[in-house]
Design an enzyme around this catalytic site. Structure first.
Site, short mmCIF file in Angstrom:
data_model
loop_
_atom_site.label_atom_id
_atom_site.label_comp_id
_atom_site.label_asym_id
_atom_site.label_seq_id
_atom_site.Cartn_x
_atom_site.Cartn_y
_atom_site.Cartn_z
N THR A 139 9.61 56.21 16.98
CA THR A 139 11.51 55.62 17.49
C THR A 139 12.40 56.25 17.26
OG1 THR A 139 9.45 53.67 17.64
CG2 THR A 139 12.02 53.06 18.33
N SER A 194 6.65 49.60 17.20
CA SER A 194 6.42 50.00 18.59
C SER A 194 5.04 48.77 18.87
CB SER A 194 6.43 50.92 18.94
OG SER A 194 7.92 51.30 18.81
N GLY A 417 1.35 54.53 16.30
CA GLY A 417 0.80 54.70 16.02
C GLY A 417 -0.67 54.96 14.93
N GLU A 419 -3.55 52.72 13.43
CA GLU A 419 -3.04 51.47 13.13
C GLU A 419 -4.29 50.99 11.23
OE1 GLU A 419 -0.13 49.37 14.84
OE2 GLU A 419 -1.77 48.53 14.81
#
Length: 730
Positions: A139, A194, A417, A419
């Site tokens: 981000t 995000s 990203g 996870e």
């Protein structure tokens, strides 16, 4: 005495490890110079150990950007470094003749993509793919790129144009804090994670000035509104209004000091992202006036009170569940803030309507306590998702340029990203599926495509092995049977299916897939998918219901009765819709599930990426505790292995760095047809267009070029011409 970096002695082996090979020892022996290697292709030999040591040395020296061939590696410093992102530095990278000669930086990638647009070489449109796991700095990197383009892509000549450009830049930059407030949250891995994906299209006119921007979002994690994992938080905006509201606003929104809300865990934790004033000012710049803002925050407060609505089990199944005593005030306040009739709200949450029989007769059935909680959560998720989409539409209407005012674009892709949490569900499956598709895009575009091109050209080339994740994608999305197709089929059949049954079906139907494994250590029904970044265990509980994402029609009808002006806009009544009956029999349309919609949007995104010239930024997280000056080798090593960085460096170092297509080469150098090859003696023939002798060039170049631009060139394949050039160079 060898120096130490974060507790690790450089150039020495850990006790008990095998000794390093001779060439590796020689390279690491010059450890004092490791931080000076700006490009990992300069590392020799290229191994995980040498790449890791080089990145560690540069990180210790506060050098956070390193080139890796076609990729920029960005290490998260986990501390403010303002001098690294100043407007003066942006202009330096923009004005220097060869930015690649400066230190590696995110601005280098930004400037290269901008110059590619100006060169008009196909494909003209550019895309920058920012990847990395949660907390790696994606981000922030996207934010820096937007600021860079706002500075360098605005040089209008007139004062009026300058004012217009400044307004556009300000709106584009102000879209960031708004989207982060409503779409980001604090997770176990990242304070500003995000919880949605976004593709930002920066639009440029014929003069290559930024005239606007458009935002496309993907898969907002709306379940977070009503369900937060332990030690995680809800979306930032809820904490902002609770901490930043004035005394008068607290009265209006019914948010007294110290009030406790079930959907607001960890309220005492203070983060940089909790600044309410930044969000409000940004919304103002985007055209969202103060009354509308107050309306938005009032609805959010209404959702918080809705979350405090708790039900008790009913002793008689024929009677609706009763409210807990402490929840009665919460329902009243929520109805007041959402401007809904309190009785109708309570009835909708506790009683469901069923249509049955050929006459589609309506029956009313009291809900169980669990069903009441589900309907309450669904109502909150529905409102928040519509509100988020409305905000994105407002941002686009404020920043997007008219189609006839822009000709090219630079796209910034910032997606969630990879996870892996203790409990992973459909959200993580979709997120990791998106990362698999982007990894395949990188592999196809760079690793595989380059090696196949060398083979097709007949060049001497020893192939580099790399990790191809096609088998994992076949497991997730393949045809005819995959995890996605099995989930969609369960939704379509609409039959009772327990978590254990779903696990058994997935394991039996996909037993031949190498990337699927059973989770023998888990007590709960689950399965393991071996992703390119590592194995992830997914719980099967709730997968089918989440994929259906059902919205009871009574909830939509309820919200359409609201007297709130914003809710009226979010849930308009359609007088032309006579009924919401579903087609029956063969006319029934396939159910549009979460997986189906996400897969379709992902395919559209990849079509855009394939039509552009891509650039790659790999964000790396040095440690999982977000600590500055801490480089945990094991964690960085796993990220390097997952993204195939060493293979990228191998191919970049051994490949051909300059590539010009046959057509572009002819267009660029056709004037050289008038030049004569270099000879040892003899007069020079004057150039027809000039009165002096033409410069001399090597004979091999003239020979190759003459064959390229001759009338017969059209019948000679560019491959033969390129082979001729390569052999002449050798």
């Amino acid at each position: 005495m060898l120096p130490q970096v974060n507790g690790h002695r450089l150039g020495s082996d850990a006790q008990g490890e095998d000794p390093l090979p001779g060439d590796l020892q020689d390279f690491l022996g010059a450890e004092s110079l490791l931080h000076q290697l700006d490009d990992l292709t300069q590392v020799n030999p290229v191994t995980l150990e040498t790449v890791l040591r080089c990145l560690q040395a540069r990180y210790t020296a506060d050098t956070f950007y390193t080139n890796a061939g076609c990729t920029l590696v960005a290490l998260n410093p986990f501390k403010p470094v303002p001098q690294l992102y100043s407007p003066e530095l942006m202009r330096e990278y923009h004005t220097v003749p060869q930015p690649q000669k400066l230190k590696p930086h995110v601005f280098t990638v930004g400037e290269q993509s901008y110059r590619n647009v100006k060169s008009l070489m196909e494909p003209v449109n550019q895309s920058i793919v920012v990847s990395g796991e949660s907390g790696a700095g994606k981000t922030w990197t996207s934010r820096c790129l937007m600021k860079f383009y706002a500075v360098v892509a605005s040089s209008p000549t007139s004062w009026e144009s300058h004012r217009v450009a400044e307004r556009i830049e300000q709106r584009i930059l102000n879209s960031n804090p708004v989207m982060e407030a409503f779409g980001n949250a604090c997770t176990l891995r990242n304070n500003n994670s995000s919880r949605f994906g976004k593709f930002i299209q920066l639009q440029l006119n014929r003069a290559h000035q930024m005239t606007g921007a458009a935002v496309q979002t993907y898969l907002l994690e709306k379940t977070r509104v009503a369900c937060q994992a332990p030690r995680e938080r809800n979306f930032h905006i809820f904490y902002q209004i609770c901490k930043g509201a004035s005394a008068q606003e607290r009265l209006q929104w019914h948010l007294p000091e110290g009030a406790a809300f079930s959907w607001l865990p960890n309220p005492d934790r203070t983060l940089e992202e909790d600044c309410f004033e930044v969000t409000r000012e940004a919304m103002l710049h985007l055209g969202i006036d103060t009354p509308t803002q107050s309306n938005i925050f009032k609805l959010l407060a209404g959702l918080l009170h809705l979350g405090n609505t708790q039900f008790a089990n009913s002793e008689d199944e024929a009677q609706p569940c009763q409210l807990m005593e402490q929840a009665k005030g919460s329902v009243r306040t929520s109805a007041l803030l959402l401007r809904l009739p309190e009785d109708t709200l309570l009835e909708t949450l506790r009683i469901r309507t069923i249509q049955a029989g050929r006459q589609r007769q309506l029956f009313r059935k009291p809900c169980s306590r669990r069903e009441c909680d589900t309907r309450r959560d669904c109502l909150a998720k529905l409102v928040y998702a519509r509100l988020f989409d409305w905000l994105v539409a407002v941002i686009n209407s404020s920043t997007c340029a008219a189609p006839d005012t822009w000709t090219t674009f630079i796209g910034l892709l910032d997606v969630y990203g990879f996870e892996s949490f203790p409990d992973n569900s459909l959200e993580q499956l979709c997120i990791n599926y998106a990362n698999e598709k982007l990894q395949q895009h990188f592999v196809a575009h760079y690793l595989r495509a380059q090696q196949e091109e060398y083979a097709a050209e007949g060049l001497e080339w020893s192939f580099v092995n790399y990790q191809d994740n096609q088998s994992c994608l076949d497991l997730i999305e393949g045809s005819p049977i995959s995890i996605c197709s099995l989930l969609n089929e369960e939704c379509r059949l609409n039959r009772p299916c327990s978590a254990a049954q779903l696990q058994t079906r997935i394991e039996s139907a996909l037993a031949s897939q190498p990337c699927l494994g059973p989770n023998k250590l888990s007590r709960e029904p689950s399965f393991i998918v071996v992703h390119y970044a590592g194995p992830v265990c997914y719980l099967t509980t709730g997968l089918v219901e989440k994929n259906k994402d059902p919205v009871p029609p009574e909830l939509t009808t309820l919200l359409q009765q609201s007297q709130d002006p914003l809710l009226k806009e979010l849930f308009p009544t359609n007088p032309n819709a006579e009924s919401q009956e579903e087609p029956s029999g063969q006319n029934r349309m396939p159910m549009l599930t979460v997986v189906s919609k996400f897969k379709a949007s992902l395919e559209q995104l990849l079509c855009v990426l394939h039509s552009t010239t891509p650039h790659y930024i790999r964000c790396i997280k040095p440690n999982s505790q977000a600590r500055a000056q801490t480089f945990v080798r094991a964690e960085v090593l796993s990220q390097l292995e997952a993204c195939g960085l060493v293979e990228t460096v191998h191919i970049s170092a051994a490949g051909f760095p300059i590539r010009v297509s046959h057509r572009n080469f002819v267009e660029r150098y056709k004037l050289l047809r008038r030049l004569r090859p270099r000879t040892s003696s003899g007069p020079h023939r004057p150039c027809p267009a000039q009165g002096h002798s033409a410069p001399r060039v090597p004979g091999w170049f003239c020979s190759c070029f003459s064959s390229a631009v001759s009338p017969l060139a059209a019948s000679v394949s560019p491959r033969h011409w390129r082979l001729k050039v390569v052999r002449a160079l050798r």
